[in-house]
Design an enzyme around this catalytic site. Structure first.
Site, PDB file in Angstrom:
ATOM      1  N   SER A   1       0.895  -0.875   0.148  1.00  0.00           N
ATOM      2  CA  SER A   1       0.310   0.073  -0.099  1.00  0.00           C
ATOM      3  C   SER A   1       1.094   0.812   0.218  1.00  0.00           C
ATOM      4  O   SER A   1       2.039   1.586   0.459  1.00  0.00           O
ATOM      5  CB  SER A   1      -0.959  -0.167   1.514  1.00  0.00           C
ATOM      6  OG  SER A   1      -1.186   1.258   1.142  1.00  0.00           O
TER       7      SER A   1
ATOM      8  N   TYR B   1      -1.236  -0.440  10.279  1.00  0.00           N
ATOM      9  CA  TYR B   1      -1.249  -1.146   8.682  1.00  0.00           C
ATOM     10  C   TYR B   1      -0.559  -0.117   8.033  1.00  0.00           C
ATOM     11  O   TYR B   1       0.165  -0.725   7.438  1.00  0.00           O
ATOM     12  CB  TYR B   1      -2.980  -0.496   8.033  1.00  0.00           C
ATOM     13  CG  TYR B   1      -2.847  -0.737   6.850  1.00  0.00           C
ATOM     14  CD1 TYR B   1      -3.293  -1.805   6.659  1.00  0.00           C
ATOM     15  CD2 TYR B   1      -3.092   0.227   5.129  1.00  0.00           C
ATOM     16  CE1 TYR B   1      -3.681  -2.285   5.334  1.00  0.00           C
ATOM     17  CE2 TYR B   1      -3.000  -0.041   4.204  1.00  0.00           C
ATOM     18  CZ  TYR B   1      -2.930  -1.080   4.315  1.00  0.00           C
ATOM     19  OH  TYR B   1      -3.535  -2.067   3.357  1.00  0.00           O
TER      20      TYR B   1
END
Length: 278
Positions: free
Chosen positions: A151, A164
């Site tokens: 990501s 995350y």
């Protein structure tokens, strides 16, 4: 673009294959001629994906339920996947897709550290364990490709989802370490960010509320197949972003990427006199 390694079997292990992006990648790979092993927590979800693959003429996908954070379970699952794919040449491609995100979209001081750690543990421990379990087979065959679904959060600080971001930065470093340690043995490793795909996870995130434009899973699939086929081997250890990058654009700029040592985590010096360079 040079640096193409030995062709790998057209087989794939996909973690988190029961839903979302993992399901889309697994089904897409099967449609493009790959034999697939489906790993995930929920047997019913995996069985549904296997039925979908069979319904499209993709053959019998191996269903391997597993918690990717459990070392013993992962070793057993890796053995089952290798056994299932052995008639087709063994595991050629590993897609580390399984991952989670925090339950609340808040900055770190307002978050539950236990939930932050849950995210870090799943998103880092999972790829480490699964890769470690499947790596010996790839090294024995002298070829294999490991793709970790990443990501932009690995590179860009975020006002929320602390765990995350930490986890994605960690696996980006893992990718570069794999490339450094095993490139000469025929292994190639990549980070692939799928963009913003419409899934249950993104639907639960307030930051994407009201979004109408989504990155199609097919954009990730095109890059994944190019990786599996060895078309992007010269860019091993680096980061791709579906919906922006294409196999053609990456191949066209591969020499520029390598010359600039771009598309991977590093600490840039402030100039030629930075003691960091010594």
């Amino acid at each position: 673009m040079a640096d193409r390694t030995t062709p790998a079997p057209r087989t794939a292990v996909v973690t988190g294959a029961g839903r979302g992006i993992g399901r889309g990648l697994a089904v897409g790979l099967a449609r493009r001629g790959f034999q697939v092993a489906l790993l995930g927590r929920t047997p019913a979800h995996l069985e549904a994906v296997a039925a979908e693959i069979a319904g499209h003429g993709g053959g019998a996908a191996a269903v391997v339920p597993v918690d990717v954070t459990d070392p013993d379970a992962v070793r057993a699952a890796a053995d089952r996947a290798e056994e299932a794919l052995a008639p087709h040449g063994g595991v050629g491609l590993l897609v580390n897709n399984a991952g989670v995100i925090e339950r609340r979209e808040v900055p770190f001081d307002q978050d539950d550290p236990a939930d932050v750690w849950r995210v870090v543990e799943t998103n880092v421990r999972g790829p480490l364990l699964v890769t470690h379990a499947l790596l010996p087979g790839m090294l024995a065959r002298g070829t294999g490709r490991v793709v970790t679904i990443n990501s932009g959060s690995a590179y860009r600080p975020s006002p929320a989802y602390t765990g995350y971001g930490i986890s994605k930065a960690a696996v980006a470093r893992f990718t570069s370490v794999l490339d450094s340690q095993y490139r000469d043995a025929g292994l190639r490793a990549f980070d692939l960010a799928p963009g913003v795909v419409a899934t249950d996870m993104t639907a639960s995130m307030p930051t994407w509320e009201g979004r109408t434009e989504w990155t199609p899973v097919e954009a990730s699939l095109d890059l994944l197949v190019a990786i599996a086929d060895g078309d992007l081997d010269a860019l091993s250890g680096r980061f791709f972003r579906a919906g922006v990058d294409t196999p053609a654009s990456l191949a066209a700029h591969a020499d520029d990427v390598v010359a600039a040592d771009a598309r991977r985590i590093q600490v840039p010096p402030y100039g030629p006199t930075d003691p960091l360079l010594s």
